[in-house]
Design a protein around this motif. Structure first.
Motif, PDB file in Angstrom:
ATOM      1  N   VAL A  68      -0.853   7.207   8.719  1.00 58.17           N
ATOM      2  CA  VAL A  68      -0.616   7.351   7.280  1.00 58.17           C
ATOM      3  C   VAL A  68      -1.923   7.673   6.564  1.00 58.17           C
ATOM      4  N   GLU A  69      -1.896   8.737   5.763  1.00 61.06           N
ATOM      5  CA  GLU A  69      -3.097   9.192   5.057  1.00 61.06           C
ATOM      6  C   GLU A  69      -2.991   8.877   3.575  1.00 61.06           C
ATOM      7  N   GLY A  70      -4.132   9.019   2.876  1.00 57.11           N
ATOM      8  CA  GLY A  70      -4.160   8.937   1.422  1.00 57.11           C
ATOM      9  C   GLY A  70      -3.852   7.571   0.862  1.00 57.11           C
ATOM     10  N   THR A  71      -4.170   6.515   1.634  1.00 54.21           N
ATOM     11  CA  THR A  71      -3.939   5.173   1.111  1.00 54.21           C
ATOM     12  C   THR A  71      -5.128   4.714   0.284  1.00 54.21           C
ATOM     13  N   GLY A  72      -6.285   5.419   0.442  1.00 58.68           N
ATOM     14  CA  GLY A  72      -7.495   5.000  -0.244  1.00 58.68           C
ATOM     15  C   GLY A  72      -8.163   3.796   0.400  1.00 58.68           C
ATOM     16  N   LEU A  73      -7.638   3.304   1.545  1.00 57.61           N
ATOM     17  CA  LEU A  73      -8.210   2.129   2.211  1.00 57.61           C
ATOM     18  C   LEU A  73      -9.106   2.555   3.368  1.00 57.61           C
ATOM     19  N   ALA A  74      -8.593   3.443   4.188  1.00 60.13           N
ATOM     20  CA  ALA A  74      -9.321   3.990   5.327  1.00 60.13           C
ATOM     21  C   ALA A  74      -8.793   5.398   5.528  1.00 60.13           C
ATOM     22  N   TRP A  88       0.848  -1.192   0.000  1.00 60.26           N
ATOM     23  CA  TRP A  88       0.000   0.000   0.000  1.00 60.26           C
ATOM     24  C   TRP A  88       0.877   1.232   0.000  1.00 60.26           C
ATOM     25  N   GLN A  89       0.335   2.315  -0.602  1.00 62.29           N
ATOM     26  CA  GLN A  89       1.107   3.549  -0.636  1.00 62.29           C
ATOM     27  C   GLN A  89       0.325   4.664   0.033  1.00 62.29           C
ATOM     28  N   GLY A  90       1.030   5.562   0.750  1.00 58.03           N
ATOM     29  CA  GLY A  90       0.348   6.690   1.391  1.00 58.03           C
ATOM     30  C   GLY A  90       1.342   7.757   1.803  1.00 58.03           C
ATOM     31  N   ARG A  91       0.826   8.783   2.513  1.00 57.45           N
ATOM     32  CA  ARG A  91       1.672   9.881   2.975  1.00 57.45           C
ATOM     33  C   ARG A  91       1.689   9.879   4.502  1.00 57.45           C
ATOM     34  N   VAL A  92       2.815  10.242   5.067  1.00 56.22           N
ATOM     35  CA  VAL A  92       2.901  10.320   6.528  1.00 56.22           C
ATOM     36  C   VAL A  92       2.099  11.525   7.005  1.00 56.22           C
ATOM     37  N   GLY A  93       1.175  11.304   7.928  1.00 60.24           N
ATOM     38  CA  GLY A  93       0.443  12.415   8.551  1.00 60.24           C
ATOM     39  C   GLY A  93       1.115  12.772   9.864  1.00 60.24           C
ATOM     40  N   VAL A  94       0.411  12.576  10.945  1.00 66.62           N
ATOM     41  CA  VAL A  94       0.999  12.830  12.258  1.00 66.62           C
ATOM     42  C   VAL A  94       1.937  11.674  12.593  1.00 66.62           C
ATOM     43  N   HIS A 154       9.203  11.770   7.648  1.00 69.53           N
ATOM     44  CA  HIS A 154       8.648  13.014   8.161  1.00 69.53           C
ATOM     45  C   HIS A 154       7.306  13.302   7.554  1.00 69.53           C
ATOM     46  N   HIS A 155       6.621  14.274   8.130  1.00 74.20           N
ATOM     47  CA  HIS A 155       5.308  14.688   7.660  1.00 74.20           C
ATOM     48  C   HIS A 155       5.327  14.923   6.155  1.00 74.20           C
TER      49      HIS A 155
END
Ligand SMILES: Nc1ncnc2c1ncn2[C@@H]1O[C@H](COP(=O)(O)OP(=O)(O)OP(=O)(O)O)[C@@H](O)[C@H]1O
Ligand SMILES: [Mg+2]
Lengths: 334, 289
Positions: A289-295, A271-277, A309-310
């Motif tokens: 992790v945000e923007g994974t499209g899963l949850a 899965w791919q996403g962006r680090v949030g907090v 990092h963020h």
């Protein structure tokens, strides 16, 4: 001996059924923890066992004998209350002696038990103080002392540590566990703190709205939660729950994967996403992790020294062997 | 805490109120003290002269004096006992949720709103009267001889009337104390094997000690000065059977027009009241801190 059996125990307050018929076995010497969200009936259940509330139906057996209509004092159980419920105008010594005085225990035996309890609970220097002159932790120890000297068949605790600060809580948690190891007396312990539940219990009872969702050892509940509610309730941080096509790909309505069972990589993964907090605890780091499209967010645990990092892109790889699958009713698929 | 400057300022700001209060107390007390050493009778107001200790001697050697002291004590102790014991009992009863609780509470408090002379008159003419009082009706219904309360049991009758008036006060204060008792403590005691009586003795009573002290102190202050109820019912009689210290002073001043003697009696009453107050504070005041 302290074997407690609940047979179809029911409790209604007026029209409201707080505890629907409920069956539960508590073995002699077991440390049982009731957990569940606020208002689910943990205290009510404990008070039913204690005899402070009358049952609306069903039977309560203590050591095989029907105790449903036995008054609280005759059940041989001792209770420690959240507010400590110490007698404010009596000294610590008198507080601890009170149940023995009521039971007519001879004076020298009383003194012997008080001395032993005070020694075990580090209260020797405070015996002549009034409860108002003690700290919260000391008061809690007096309440426990008052319970110990009765030599009860079982101890009942209703959120005994919730008025204490975090550090004291850890200490008292250990003391109560040690007490259980030493006395080997049945203990029933109510909490909504799942760390307390996981660390202290031989057996956890997860309640929701008066229903038992699952009964089992802490590791059973952690490894094989019976349904979505238990899966979400046990474990910290919470298990990630994923619906939709990704779940369908695994033949389930919902899949669950704990933060500690997801591998993190800056370069490649499922899965791919962006680090949030991100929360750096030193030993561990938790990434949301945000923007994974899963949850909305996927929580993952990584080592303390990972350099992300963020806003950085991350790749997550769930450990398929540790994945939990649930059907559309929320029940676990074996 | 306040700095020295603000403390000084505070003292300055308090001064007018305190000085006013002081004048309020000192002037009447001083005048009473002055008259107590004078021969001063309203029947012969021109003949005022220095009397020395005569008024005191006269008041204390009056055969009514010892009777009045005894009656005052009986009145105070009798009413205190009845109001505290019954007050606790009623407070325990109405603390439990019962049907019509609001009405019951108002009914129980209502005697306190009836002014003393009115209450005494009602008791005298409608309840304790030997021919058309309620008690007489009850006695006749049971086939008994009606009791002439004020002739046969004058002091007891007054104790009953005054207790009836002060019971609401005691009940109210004790009820508030009872309601602040922690429910978990009671449950803990129940689990510890304490029965209803043990719980009352070991938890409820110590919890109410402070409230009981307040009731005793406040009531004593007022009960030492009971007067209206005696005036409208027995007039202190028969003989001196229901004369208390206050009523004796009233008699000296208004029936014998002896201002000097009444003033001396007043000073004696003040001294006795202070003795009682010191004794009470010693005995029960420790519950207050
Ligand atoms: N005396 C009562 N009368 C009516 N309803 C009650 C009474 N006591 C408890 N309840 C209801 O029973 C339910 C369970 O209450 P209980 O105190 O057992 O919850 P709990 O699990 O201990 O919650 P918490 O974690 O907040 O202590 C709640 O919905 C509560 O409103
Ligand atoms: Mg509770």
């Amino acid at each position: 001996m302290g074997r407690i059996t609940l047979e179809a125990v029911t409790k209604r307050f007026g029209e409201v059924e707080v505890i629907p018929p409920l069956n539960l076995d508590i073995d002699d010497g077991e440390f049982v923890v009731f957990v569940g969200p606020s208002g689910c009936g943990k205290s009510t259940l404990l008070r039913l066992i204690a005899g402070l509330e009358d049952t609306s139906g069903g039977r309560i057996l203590i050591d095989g004998k029907d105790a449903t209509d036995t008054p609280p004092a005759k059940r041989g159980l001792a209770m420690v209350f959240q507010s400590y419920a110490l007698y404010p105008h009596m000294s610590v010594r008198k507080n601890i002696a009170f149940p023995m005085r009521m039971a007519g225990v001879p004076q020298d035996e009383q003194d012997r038990r008080i001395t032993a309890a005070a020694k075990a609970l580090n209260l020797t220097d405070y015996l002549d103080r009034k409860p108002g002159q003690l700290s919260g932790g000391q008061r809690q120890r007096v309440a426990i002392g008052r319970a110990i000297v009765r030599e009860p068949a079982a101890f009942l605790f209703d959120e005994p540590l919730s008025n204490l600060d975090a550090a004291l809580r850890v200490g008292m948690r250990l003391e109560i566990s040690e007490l259980h190891n030493r006395l080997k007396t049945t203990m029933v312990y109510v909490t909504h703190d799942q760390v307390e539940a996981m660390t202290m219990a031989d057996k956890i009872v997860v309640l929701r709205a008066g229903f038992i969702e699952q009964v089992g050892s802490p590791m059973d509940l952690y490894r094989a939660p019976k349904n979505l509610f238990v899966a979400g309730f046990i474990g910290s941080p919470k298990m990630n729950l994923i619906d939709g096509p990704e779940a369908a790909r695994h033949g389930a309505h919902t899949i669950g994967i704990r933060p500690e069972h997801i591998a993190v990589s800056p370069t490649a993964g499922t899965w791919q996403g962006r680090v949030g907090v991100s929360e750096h605890l030193g030993s561990d780091t938790f990434f949301y992790v945000e923007g994974t499209g899963l949850a909305e967010t996927i929580t993952v645990r990584a080592g303390g020294d990972i350099d992300l990092h963020h806003g950085d892109t991350v790749f997550l790889t769930p450990d398929a062997a540790q994945m939990h699958r649930f059907d559309d009713t929320g029940a676990r698929i074996a | 805490m306040a700095t020295r400057q603000t403390a000084g300022l505070a003292r300055l700001m308090r001064a007018p109120a305190i000085i006013l209060l002081l004048i309020w107390m000192i002037v009447p007390l001083g005048m009473t003290l002055y008259y107590s050493f004078q021969n001063y009778n309203l029947l012969n107001p021109a003949a005022i002269s220095w009397a020395g200790w005569f008024n005191y001697q006269y008041f204390v050697t009056d055969p009514a004096f010892m009777a009045a002291i005894r009656n005052t004590l009986v009145l105070v102790l009798g009413v205190l006992t009845i109001t505290v014991v019954l007050g606790i009992a009623i407070a325990l009863l109405i603390d439990k949720p019962i049907w019509g609780q609001g009405i019951v509470r108002i009914l129980i408090i209502s005697p306190f709103f009836v002014m003393p002379p009115v209450a005494a008159l009602i008791w005298k003419n409608m309840i304790m009267h030997p021919s058309y009082g309620v008690f007489a009706d009850i006695a006749r219904f049971l086939g008994l001889q009606p009791v002439d309360w004020f002739a046969q049991y004058p002091l007891t009758s007054i104790v009953i009337i005054v207790a009836w008036q002060w019971l609401p006060f005691a009940t109210l204060i004790l009820l508030t104390a009872l309601q602040s008792l922690d429910g978990e403590q009671m449950e803990a005691a129940e689990m510890d094997g304490a029965g209803a009586i043990s719980r009352f003795v070991h938890l409820t009573l110590p919890h109410m000690a402070r409230a009981i002290t307040v009731v005793i102190l406040i009531q004593t202050i007022f009960l030492l000065g009971i007067y209206a109820e005696i005036l409208v019912t027995t007039n202190g009689g028969p003989g001196n059977a229901s004369t208390n210290l206050t009523y004796l002073i009233y008699r000296a001043a208004r029936l014998n027009f002896d201002i000097g003697g009444a003033a001396a009696g007043g000073i004696i009453a003040v001294i006795l009241a202070n003795l009682v107050a010191i004794f009470l504070m010693r005995a029960v005041g420790k519950n207050l801190d």
